[in-house]
Design a protein around this motif. Sequence first.
Motif, short mmCIF file in Angstrom:
data_model
loop_
_atom_site.label_atom_id
_atom_site.label_comp_id
_atom_site.label_asym_id
_atom_site.label_seq_id
_atom_site.Cartn_x
_atom_site.Cartn_y
_atom_site.Cartn_z
N CYS A 11 0.84 -1.20 0.00
CA CYS A 11 0.00 0.00 0.00
C CYS A 11 0.88 1.26 0.00
N GLY A 12 0.69 2.12 -1.01
CA GLY A 12 1.46 3.35 -1.10
C GLY A 12 1.26 4.26 0.09
N THR A 13 0.03 4.38 0.58
CA THR A 13 -0.23 5.22 1.74
C THR A 13 0.53 4.69 2.95
N SER A 14 0.50 3.39 3.12
CA SER A 14 1.20 2.77 4.24
C SER A 14 2.72 2.98 4.12
N ARG A 15 3.25 2.83 2.93
CA ARG A 15 4.70 3.07 2.72
C ARG A 15 5.06 4.52 3.02
N ASN A 16 4.21 5.47 2.58
CA ASN A 16 4.46 6.88 2.85
C ASN A 16 4.45 7.17 4.35
N VAL A 17 3.49 6.60 5.07
CA VAL A 17 3.42 6.82 6.51
C VAL A 17 4.66 6.25 7.20
N LEU A 18 5.06 5.07 6.82
CA LEU A 18 6.27 4.48 7.41
C LEU A 18 7.48 5.37 7.14
N ALA A 19 7.59 5.88 5.93
CA ALA A 19 8.71 6.78 5.60
C ALA A 19 8.63 8.07 6.41
N MET A 20 7.43 8.60 6.64
CA MET A 20 7.29 9.82 7.45
C MET A 20 7.69 9.56 8.90
N LEU A 21 7.30 8.41 9.43
CA LEU A 21 7.73 8.06 10.79
C LEU A 21 9.25 8.04 10.88
N ARG A 22 9.87 7.44 9.89
CA ARG A 22 11.34 7.37 9.89
C ARG A 22 11.95 8.75 9.69
N ALA A 23 11.33 9.60 8.89
CA ALA A 23 11.81 10.98 8.70
C ALA A 23 11.70 11.77 10.00
N ALA A 24 10.79 11.35 10.87
CA ALA A 24 10.63 12.01 12.17
C ALA A 24 11.62 11.46 13.20
N GLY A 25 12.48 10.54 12.76
CA GLY A 25 13.49 9.99 13.66
C GLY A 25 13.02 8.76 14.42
N GLU A 26 11.87 8.23 14.04
CA GLU A 26 11.34 7.02 14.69
C GLU A 26 11.72 5.79 13.89
N GLU A 27 12.04 4.73 14.58
CA GLU A 27 12.12 3.42 13.94
C GLU A 27 10.99 2.61 14.57
N PRO A 28 9.82 2.69 13.95
CA PRO A 28 8.64 2.09 14.56
C PRO A 28 8.67 0.56 14.55
N VAL A 29 7.89 0.00 15.44
CA VAL A 29 7.59 -1.42 15.36
C VAL A 29 6.67 -1.56 14.16
N VAL A 30 7.04 -2.41 13.22
CA VAL A 30 6.26 -2.60 12.01
C VAL A 30 5.54 -3.94 12.11
N VAL A 31 4.22 -3.87 12.11
CA VAL A 31 3.40 -5.08 12.17
C VAL A 31 2.76 -5.24 10.80
N GLU A 32 3.23 -6.23 10.06
CA GLU A 32 2.58 -6.52 8.78
C GLU A 32 1.33 -7.31 9.11
N TYR A 33 0.23 -6.57 9.27
CA TYR A 33 -0.99 -7.15 9.85
C TYR A 33 -1.64 -8.22 8.98
N LEU A 34 -1.29 -8.30 7.70
CA LEU A 34 -1.81 -9.39 6.88
C LEU A 34 -1.12 -10.71 7.22
N LYS A 35 0.15 -10.62 7.66
CA LYS A 35 0.90 -11.81 8.08
C LYS A 35 0.69 -12.10 9.56
N THR A 36 0.59 -11.04 10.35
CA THR A 36 0.43 -11.16 11.80
C THR A 36 -0.73 -10.27 12.23
N PRO A 37 -1.97 -10.75 12.06
CA PRO A 37 -3.13 -9.92 12.40
C PRO A 37 -3.19 -9.63 13.89
N PRO A 38 -3.74 -8.48 14.24
CA PRO A 38 -3.90 -8.19 15.67
C PRO A 38 -4.92 -9.16 16.28
N SER A 39 -4.78 -9.40 17.57
CA SER A 39 -5.78 -10.21 18.26
C SER A 39 -7.09 -9.42 18.30
N ARG A 40 -8.14 -10.09 18.62
CA ARG A 40 -9.44 -9.42 18.75
C ARG A 40 -9.34 -8.29 19.79
#
Length: 132
Positions: A11-40
């Motif tokens: 997803c382009g929007t998702s890639r852009n958001v991840l890049a913005m987080l990194r541009a803000a100096g964050e290295e976020p925890v990345v959850v690829e939710y299609l591979k690892t869905p959140p619990s209920r």
Amino acid sequence: MSATIYHNPKCGTSRNVLAMLRAAGEEPVVVEYLKTPPSREKLVSLIAAMGITPRDLLRQKGTPHDELGLGDAKWSDDQLIDFMIEHPILINRPVVETSLGTKLCRPSETVLEILPEGAVKSFTKEDGEVVK
């Protein structure tokens, strides 16, 4: 500050958001939710933190939304959450959690609302649009 992004790398929007987080100096925890869905419980918690309804988080495009009849008002919030757990592609993205809040970051610049002010000076999206 820590950040978590529920991310779909296709997803382009998702890639852009991840890049913005990194541009803000964050290295976020990345959850690829299609591979690892959140619990209920986690999904319910994210929805509550965003102050939205489960229906607000449903993605229609490129999902089984229409085939499942999810546009029908007959489905309860609990049932919609069950569908999202069974079919994680129904969860709209990206969802980002930071210490400043939790948001569905569509459009991508919505992430700026939950980052420290001025954390991203300028950012150019994949399509060339400049943010800020």
